[in-house]
Each structure stands twice: as C-alpha cells, then as structure tokens.
Design an enzyme around this catalytic site. Structure first.
Site, mmCIF file in Angstrom:
data_model
loop_
_atom_site.group_PDB
_atom_site.id
_atom_site.type_symbol
_atom_site.label_atom_id
_atom_site.label_comp_id
_atom_site.label_asym_id
_atom_site.label_seq_id
_atom_site.Cartn_x
_atom_site.Cartn_y
_atom_site.Cartn_z
ATOM 1 N N GLY A 145 39.527 33.955 42.724
ATOM 2 C CA GLY A 145 39.719 34.931 43.797
ATOM 3 C C GLY A 145 40.412 34.293 44.982
ATOM 4 O O GLY A 145 40.930 33.182 44.879
ATOM 5 N N ASN A 146 40.448 35.005 46.097
ATOM 6 C CA ASN A 146 41.043 34.414 47.301
ATOM 7 C C ASN A 146 40.274 34.867 48.538
ATOM 8 O O ASN A 146 39.332 35.650 48.452
ATOM 9 C CB ASN A 146 42.529 34.740 47.393
ATOM 10 C CG ASN A 146 42.780 36.225 47.495
ATOM 11 O OD1 ASN A 146 42.297 36.890 48.402
ATOM 12 N ND2 ASN A 146 43.526 36.760 46.538
#
Ligand code: CTP
Length: 347
Positions: A145-146
C-alpha cells in the site's frame, strides 16, 4: 442567564450572531441540540439562532459511531445544521480514531463559507474524483500500500460540492471520512479503481485523479497465506506494472471534459520539481497537473500543503499553500476556466 431579564441573553445572543459555531460539540451537546433542549445558555442560543449553525464534533470513537449519535447528527443535518465530520487521530488519553476535533483551519473555512457562500460556479456539473491510496493484495492477509490519507482528494470533493457540483468519489484506502453529500464508490485496488473511474468517466465534466495509485501489483495474489519456511530465504515477490488510469482516461476523454492529474515528487530544487512535473504532464496528457513536493514527511497525512498547478503548456498557472481545501479551490478554479459553457437550460 436568567437574572438580567431585560437583556434576556438566552434570546439575544442567538439572534445577534451571524453564525454560531460549537467547537467542540460533544455527544451530549449533539443529543441536547437534536432534542431541542434549552436549559442553558448554549442550547437556548442554538434555539434562537437565526443564522447558520456549524458544529465541530469531538468525542471518543465509540460515542461518535453509536446509533444514538448517528441519529442525532442526521436530525441536526436534516434541519440544516452543518455537522462537520470529526478528524481521525489522537483523542483524549491514549485512544485514537474518529472523533478528534476537526482542524481549526477547516472550521474557519466553513465559517467563511457560511458568512460569504462560495460562488456556485460548478452548479450543473459532474465532478469525478479518485481519492486515497490503493492496496495490492499479496495474500489474504498482506498487501502493498502507500501513505496517502485521502485528505487532498476529499478536500477536492468537499470544495466541488460547496461550489454546487454533483460529485462522485472513487475511494481507495483513506484515513478520513468522506464529506457528506458525495456519491461514494469504494475501490481498493488499482484494478478496481480503474474499472470504477472508466465506468464513471462518461458523465463527468471534470475528472480529478487525486489518488495515489500503485504503479505495480504482485504478479500473483496467493489464495492462501504465504508461510515462512525456517531454513529457506523468502521467495522474491515479482511485481507487474498496473495500467495508468490517468492516461486511459485522457485517451477516452470526451469533448470539453477537463482532466486533472496530481504529481507527488521528491525534488532537490524548485527547478527540478517543475521539470519533473512538466515531463509528467506531457506523458499523461492531462489538462492540468497539480504538483507538490513530498520530500521528508512534507505532505502525506498532513493537514496543510503547498501546490503548483501546471497548465497544458507547462506554465505554472497558480500556486497555493495552506489548508488542502485552499489547494482544492485553486485546482477547481483552473478547471472551471477550461470548462465549456453549460448548454442553455431547457423548458
Ligand atoms: N496515476 C494513475 N494510474 C497509475 C499511476 C498514477 O492514474 N497507475 C495517476 C495518479 O492518480 C496521478 C498521476 O497519475 O494523478 C501521477 O501519479 P504519479 O504516481 O506521480 O505518476 P507516475 O506515472 O506513477 O510517475 P512516477 O514514476 O513518478 O511514480
């Protein structure tokens, strides 16, 4: 409150105020206001208020999510009270979650809007916004993810609504709740975000790709949890490129549709930042590119930002710093200038 009867402060204050702001608004206050109680100066002033009323809730997450509070908020909103979504973060004590008092800048912005309503220059327009980060599954429990919080995307959603637009938000992973009033479509992976954005594209007058879309996804998503094997190094994870949603949207754009991209860059200087941004705008083909410098914790998850909006010829059209809603308004100002006039109303 009751002693100086000729002045009757429980009536005069509410009448006198151009706008009433309750910050913080506790669960108890929301309940009492929803019930129309008037046994203290605050609730009595709310009953006599003639101008807009804004409430900025602050409470523990369980209280905010309780059906009683949800019902009270719905009642107040149905009467035109503007109940802001609380922020997510550190609460009193060791707790954290939804229920934190919204940032003073955001409250101040709503007060300004209440005193001087924003121009409804996007009335009759559809605005499609992608918001937040994406999540690419490795197996049933893990993902790549980020750090995107969704604040900037939701600020665009909120400002577009305030300016009269009908707004659809395609929402990935976020840390904050969507502003009330938008149609929300959940899309966690880059693939599902792509599908939703392309499906919604045809209706949109303005498309804002504010989401931080993963450029790569694991080549395969394991159906069962990846297990460690004690005497063996882990298998490498092979990544494959995700399609570029913005480039696809640009290639399918209809006449007059305005498409805005975002670019988060880490650059050593302003010149480098702008040259990265110009190259990116050309690669993507969008009408406007909003660029910000994300080096060293500068933007992700924060309440404020600093952006430059680049036009199709690579020039900086406007710079905006401060609350993300200020940046959002600057972006919408530039997008609005590019929109063709609305066809005359029929009938
Ligand atoms: N974007 C997209 N689809 C992707 C990647 C990015 O639509 N697969 C969009 C983002 O929403 C943003 C713009 O493209 O509006 C720029 O995103 P960014 O990550 O900065 O661009 P990249 O092409 O991934 O460039 P970089 O190599 O700098 O990561």
């Amino acid at each position: 409150m009751w002693s100086d009867v000729p002045a009757v402060p429980h009536v005069s204050l509410g009448r006198w105020a151009d706008v009433v702001v309750v910050a913080p608004a506790s669960a108890n206050l929301l309940a009492r206001a929803a019930a129309g109680m008037s046994d203290d100066l605050l609730t009595a002033s709310l009953l006599t208020a003639t101008g807009p009323v804004i409430m900025a809730p602050a409470m523990h997450t369980e209280m905010w999510e309780h059906p009683a509070t949800r019902a009270n908020v719905a009642t107040l909103r149905s009467r035109g009270v503007q109940v802001i979504e609380p922020a997510v973060g550190r609460l009193t004590g060791a707790d954290s979650g939804a229920g934190r008092l919204p940032e003073p800048d955001d409250i101040a912005r709503l007060v300004e809007d209440a005193l001087q309503p924003p121009a409804r220059d996007l009335l009759g327009r559809h605005v499609l916004v992608s918001v937040g980060g994406t999540r690419e599954d490795l197996d049933p429990v893990r993902f790549l993810g980020n750090r995107s919080s969704g604040r900037q995307g939701f600020a665009v959603v909120e400002r577009a609504l305030a300016r009269g637009a009908e707004v659809t938000a395609v929402v990935g992973t976020v840390e904050v709740a969507p502003p009330p009033g938008a149609r929300v479509i959940a899309a966690t992976s880059a693939a599902s975000m792509r599908e939703s954005m392309l499906a919604e594209q045809a209706r949109a007058d303005v498309i804002v790709m504010a989401a931080a879309v993963a450029d790569f996804a694991p080549e395969r998503t394991e159906a069962i949890k990846i297990k460690k094997v004690d005497d063996r190094d882990p298998d490498p994870i092979r990544l494959v490129r995700n399609p570029d949603i913005l480039v696809e949207l640009v290639s399918h754009r209809s006449a007059g549709q305005v498409i805005v991209g975002f670019a988060a860059e880490t650059a050593a200087s302003e010149e480098e930042l702008l040259s990265l941004a110009r190259a990116k705008r050309e690669r993507k083909g969008c009408d406007l590119l909003v660029v910000n410098d994300v080096g060293g914790e500068r933007v992700f998850g924060r309440e404020d930002t600093s952006v430059r909006v680049l036009g199709a010829d690579g020039h900086v059209l406007v710079e905006a710093s401060g609350a993300k809603s200020t940046a959002a308004d600057a972006v919408l100002d530039e997008a609005a200038k590019l929109l063709p006039p609305l066809p005359p109303a029929r009938g």
